[in-house]
Write a protein that holds these residues in place. Structure first.
Motif, PDB file in Angstrom:
ATOM      1  N   TYR A  57      44.776  49.607  47.969  1.00  0.00           N
ATOM      2  CA  TYR A  57      43.498  50.126  47.449  1.00  0.00           C
ATOM      3  C   TYR A  57      43.632  51.626  47.200  1.00  0.00           C
ATOM      4  O   TYR A  57      44.487  52.303  47.784  1.00  0.00           O
ATOM      5  CB  TYR A  57      42.386  49.941  48.479  1.00  0.00           C
ATOM      6  CG  TYR A  57      41.987  48.527  48.806  1.00  0.00           C
ATOM      7  CD1 TYR A  57      41.142  47.800  47.968  1.00  0.00           C
ATOM      8  CD2 TYR A  57      42.419  47.926  49.991  1.00  0.00           C
ATOM      9  CE1 TYR A  57      40.741  46.507  48.301  1.00  0.00           C
ATOM     10  CE2 TYR A  57      42.023  46.632  50.327  1.00  0.00           C
ATOM     11  CZ  TYR A  57      41.189  45.933  49.484  1.00  0.00           C
ATOM     12  OH  TYR A  57      40.789  44.668  49.818  1.00  0.00           O
ATOM     13  N   GLY A  84      40.701  53.371  47.698  1.00  0.00           N
ATOM     14  CA  GLY A  84      39.731  53.853  48.685  1.00  0.00           C
ATOM     15  C   GLY A  84      38.586  54.651  48.084  1.00  0.00           C
ATOM     16  O   GLY A  84      37.959  55.465  48.775  1.00  0.00           O
ATOM     17  N   ARG A  85      38.298  54.430  46.823  1.00  0.00           N
ATOM     18  CA  ARG A  85      37.161  55.143  46.228  1.00  0.00           C
ATOM     19  C   ARG A  85      36.692  54.437  44.961  1.00  0.00           C
ATOM     20  O   ARG A  85      37.427  53.640  44.360  1.00  0.00           O
ATOM     21  CB  ARG A  85      37.539  56.585  45.917  1.00  0.00           C
ATOM     22  CG  ARG A  85      38.714  56.725  44.968  1.00  0.00           C
ATOM     23  CD  ARG A  85      39.120  58.179  44.818  1.00  0.00           C
ATOM     24  NE  ARG A  85      40.159  58.333  43.791  1.00  0.00           N
ATOM     25  CZ  ARG A  85      40.632  59.494  43.379  1.00  0.00           C
ATOM     26  NH1 ARG A  85      40.187  60.629  43.918  1.00  0.00           N
ATOM     27  NH2 ARG A  85      41.555  59.557  42.442  1.00  0.00           N
ATOM     28  N   ALA A 107      33.682  57.637  48.194  1.00  0.00           N
ATOM     29  CA  ALA A 107      34.671  57.006  49.086  1.00  0.00           C
ATOM     30  C   ALA A 107      34.284  55.562  49.393  1.00  0.00           C
ATOM     31  O   ALA A 107      33.097  55.234  49.528  1.00  0.00           O
ATOM     32  CB  ALA A 107      34.776  57.801  50.369  1.00  0.00           C
ATOM     33  N   ASP A 117      35.389  53.126  52.379  1.00  0.00           N
ATOM     34  CA  ASP A 117      36.228  53.161  53.587  1.00  0.00           C
ATOM     35  C   ASP A 117      36.948  51.829  53.799  1.00  0.00           C
ATOM     36  O   ASP A 117      36.604  50.802  53.202  1.00  0.00           O
ATOM     37  CB  ASP A 117      35.392  53.560  54.809  1.00  0.00           C
ATOM     38  CG  ASP A 117      34.276  52.577  55.089  1.00  0.00           C
ATOM     39  OD1 ASP A 117      34.559  51.369  55.152  1.00  0.00           O
ATOM     40  OD2 ASP A 117      33.121  53.021  55.242  1.00  0.00           O
ATOM     41  N   ASP A 118      37.940  51.885  54.654  1.00  0.00           N
ATOM     42  CA  ASP A 118      38.786  50.706  54.869  1.00  0.00           C
ATOM     43  C   ASP A 118      37.984  49.502  55.346  1.00  0.00           C
ATOM     44  O   ASP A 118      38.233  48.365  54.932  1.00  0.00           O
ATOM     45  CB  ASP A 118      39.873  51.028  55.912  1.00  0.00           C
ATOM     46  CG  ASP A 118      40.942  51.960  55.356  1.00  0.00           C
ATOM     47  OD1 ASP A 118      40.823  52.341  54.164  1.00  0.00           O
ATOM     48  OD2 ASP A 118      41.874  52.303  56.104  1.00  0.00           O
ATOM     49  N   LEU A 171      36.231  47.860  52.462  1.00  0.00           N
ATOM     50  CA  LEU A 171      37.168  47.156  51.569  1.00  0.00           C
ATOM     51  C   LEU A 171      37.645  45.855  52.211  1.00  0.00           C
ATOM     52  O   LEU A 171      37.746  44.822  51.543  1.00  0.00           O
ATOM     53  CB  LEU A 171      38.342  48.072  51.221  1.00  0.00           C
ATOM     54  CG  LEU A 171      37.959  49.280  50.357  1.00  0.00           C
ATOM     55  CD1 LEU A 171      39.095  50.294  50.302  1.00  0.00           C
ATOM     56  CD2 LEU A 171      37.572  48.836  48.942  1.00  0.00           C
ATOM     57  N   THR A 181      48.169  44.926  51.943  1.00  0.00           N
ATOM     58  CA  THR A 181      47.437  46.015  52.609  1.00  0.00           C
ATOM     59  C   THR A 181      48.103  46.525  53.878  1.00  0.00           C
ATOM     60  O   THR A 181      47.825  47.647  54.319  1.00  0.00           O
ATOM     61  CB  THR A 181      46.026  45.542  52.992  1.00  0.00           C
ATOM     62  OG1 THR A 181      46.147  44.470  53.941  1.00  0.00           O
ATOM     63  CG2 THR A 181      45.253  45.068  51.771  1.00  0.00           C
TER      64      THR A 181
END
Lengths: 616, 99
Positions: free
Chosen positions: A4, A6-7, A22, A24-25, A28, A514
């Motif tokens: 990813y 991340g945004r 953003a 965040d993890d 996602l 990931t």
């Protein structure tokens, strides 16, 4: 986290500004990507009560973690917005070379808000956002528009565009990419038109890192081989057109606006016949080994025309309108692709109008001199053009879709307006596929065969497809959660039987991309969470229990023909199945998501999102 | 089932890849009374050997993945030990119905 950016890239067309927000993890991982992440972003960026065709309905393009991995069928994106057909969540997936280009923009999603001051092409080159005047493109079809934008900006850009239907805010307008491939359902092309965007041109260079690239490559080779096995042969050789003959035999082929479940000319438009008479050419989506797309070319004395043909276009523009000439269906499908119209909603809306004419409600005077009749190919083709251009009278009426058109015409025509929540029905007869009937009724995006594949149970020995029972709720939930994960990873549905263990393989693939340890149950819960957030969006936008239903025809009229003649699906049957579905989901008897379920799904934070995050 | 059992007829209707492989829409078969669906499938394989490896396993007694049987257009079946009824129409079609 690998896989990813991340945004999200957030573009405000009104302000002429853009920024990155953003992701965040945890978010996602919770929503995976594609349709799941898109549902989250819609909840976050769409103000409550936003007009679907107003500036603050976000148009959201979303990528997924598997894009760019080389895994077959994964070059897909989701596009999400509040639907102008339903007023609820609208989303559409498309396989396209646009998907990997979007992912190289350095963001996992592009959120488009506001409205351009004039008709524009939105250009996104890595993170740089500009708008170009599009006045010279107005009126051009999708093929012409894509070619023109590429001529102007260079062959490296990938283009999403709308046709005349999107410009005129036809409520079931589509977004086209790759020379006529459509993100078709729920009217997202109208949302793009409402933002005065004729096209979006994308070019990127920013790649994500992968946690285990060698393992992915090895898995990709293995999966590619399996994708060419027995499980996909039907799709590879005949494509989805093969459904026509078998559905007809099973009394499940909607015909003449669902007045019949069999079509006497089915053989002429069956996949098996067309394979012989029209020698379809194989076409592949981006990065797909299966190649289910079959390109048909007309074979009569008229001007040669070709179109990608699949079951849904074939059913909606053929049997549903009483048309048994495959050359007419090819021309109709081509016209829809060029004008930027969803073939399902187009066919269902015209079939509704044909039935109105059959019953004397739409006279040639009402229809601008056009005599709408089932089986009249010329009328079908003329109606498509009228709709896309919102031609005075009939075109403008039908451009609204069956729900609004029937409300205008009245006279009981709502009973044969074949939609759920405003989205027109796909080619699965609910009375003879009663698990699918439930899937269609409760689907958050309206009558949809993709967000729930409940029909799978009907085509198996698991259920009696001609009778309802209270086991169907759990089945519909299972198929919805499965589909949600497919649509978020994103895998193509036609790969599903090539997996030996879908959940295990998907979890491993996610982990290889990931680097996050992932169990099959993590993805199962993600599927459930995604369906809950879709439902929460709809509840926020005014959903009530009454919205989960089927058209009156499906609940009041028995089937009249075929092997299922005499079969009924009563309101009581449907209510019982809906109750079992809410129970399986852990929702209230009225279909609301209780606090406990919200907490269990980890969705409290989303609901508490400050409104400033939603721009307006 | 015994070889002395009197024959009865059933018809296999072919759809999709099975129709393409066999080059036929339907095949009427004579099978002994008491025959099972597996027996009917074996008889079909004898009548249309091009179905072997396409829709029917090489041993002639099982369906290949991706295929399913339906009886008279109404009920899907996965138990091939089920007996065939006289005059039954058995549909051989794809188990995938995605559109």
């Amino acid at each position: 986290m690998h896989g990813y950016h991340g945004r999200a890239l957030v573009i405000d067309l009104t302000a002429g500004a853009s920024r990155y927000d953003a992701l965040d993890d945890a978010t996602l991982r919770a929503f995976v990507g594609g349709g799941g992440l898109g549902s989250y972003l819609l909840y976050r960026y769409c103000p409550q009560g936003a007009d679907p065709l107003g500036p603050w309905n976000p148009l959201i393009f979303v990528t997924s973690p598997l894009i760019g991995t080389g895994l077959t069928t994964t070059s897909k994106f989701a596009v999400v917005a509040k639907s102008p057909l339903t007023g609820f969540i609208g989303d559409s997936l498309s396989s396209s070379y646009l998907a990997p280009e979007l992912k190289k923009l350095g963001a996992d999603a592009v959120v488009i808000l506001g409205q351009a001051a004039r008709w524009s092409v939105l250009c996104i080159d890595d993170g740089a956002v500009t708008v170009r005047d599009a006045a010279h493109l107005l009126g051009q079809d999708t093929f012409e528009t894509e070619a023109a934008v590429k001529r102007e900006l260079g062959p490296k850009v990938r283009v999403a565009c709308i046709g005349p239907a999107g410009e005129r805010l036809v409520r079931y307008a589509s977004i086209a990419t790759d020379g006529g491939r459509q993100a078709g359902r729920t009217g997202i092309g109208a949302v793009m038109g409402s933002k005065r965007l004729k096209a979006i041109a994308v070019h990127g260079t920013q790649r994500v890192t992968l946690a285990a690239p060698e393992a992915i490559e090895s898995y990709a080779v293995d999966l590619r081989a399996r994708s060419l096995g027995q499980a996909t042969e039907k799709y590879r050789v005949l494509g989805t057109m093969a459904n026509v003959a078998s559905f007809n035999r099973l009394g499940a082929l909607p015909t003449r606006n669902f007045q019949q479940a069999t079509f006497e000319q089915a053989a002429a438009v069956s996949g098996e016949t067309l394979h012989r008479t029209h020698a379809p050419k194989d076409a592949h989506c981006a990065n797909c080994t299966i190649g289910c797309e079959k390109v048909l070319t007309t074979s009569d004395g008229g001007a040669k025309t070709s179109a990608r043909m699949e079951y849904e276009s074939l059913f909606a523009l053929g049997p549903l309108c009483g048309v048994g000439d495959p050359n007419v269906v090819v021309r109709a499908a081509r016209a829809c692709d060029a004008l930027g119209l969803d073939t399902i909603s187009t066919g269902v809306t015209i079939a509704w109008a044909m039935e109105c004419a059959q019953r004397g409600l739409l006279t040639p005077q009402d229809a601008g001199g056009m005599r709408l009749r089932f089986g009249d190919g010329d009328a079908l083709l003329a109606a498509i053009e009228l709709i896309a251009r919102r031609g005075e009278g009939l075109g403008d009426l039908l451009a609204e879709g069956t729900r609004q058109a029937s409300a205008r015409v009245g006279e009981g025509s709502e009973a044969w307006a074949m939609h759920v929540k405003g989205l027109e029905m796909p080619g699965y007869e609910p009375r003879s596929l009663q698990t699918m009937a439930l899937g269609l009724a409760v689907s958050t995006r309206g009558a949809c065969h993709n967000r729930s594949s409940a029909y799978e149970a009907d085509f198996s020995a698991e259920v009696d497809r001609l009778r309802a029972d209270d086991r169907r709720g759990a089945i519909a939930m299972r198929t919805e959660d499965f589909s949600a994960v497919l649509d978020s990873m994103i895998w193509c549905k036609f790969l599903r039987k090539a997996f030996t263990d879908f959940w295990g393989e998907s979890a491993r693939a996610y982990e290889m991309v990931t680097g996050v340890p992932t169990a099959p149950d993590d993805l199962r819960r993600a599927g459930e969470r995604i369906n809950n957030v879709k439902k929460l969006f709809n509840i926020r936008e005014g959903w009530t229990r009454a919205d989960d239903t089927l058209p009156a025809r499906a609940l009041e009229e028995p089937l009249r023909d075929g092997v299922a003649a005499g079969v009924r699906l009563t309101r009581g049957d449907l209510d019982m199945m809906i109750g079992s579905y809410y129970h399986a989901r852990g929702w209230t008897e009225e279909g609301m998501v209780p606090e406990g379920k919200i907490g269990e799904m980890g969705l409290e934070g989303l609901l508490a999102q400050p409104s400033s995050d939603r721009m307006r | 089932m015994t070889s002395a059992a009197p024959a009865m007829q059933c018809t296999m209707e072919l759809f999709g890849m099975a129709r393409l492989a066999a080059g036929r829409v339907a095949v009427t078969l004579a099978v002994p009374r008491g025959a099972t669906l597996a027996d009917a499938l074996a008889a079909l394989a004898l009548a249309c050997p091009t179905l072997l490896g396409k829709a029917i396993a090489e041993n002639g007694a099982a369906l290949l993945p991706g295929h399913v049987l339906n009886l008279d257009g109404r009920s899907f079946v996965d138990d091939l030990s089920q007996p065939v009824r006289p005059g039954e129409r058995i549909l051989l079609l794809s188990d995938q119905a995605g559109g």
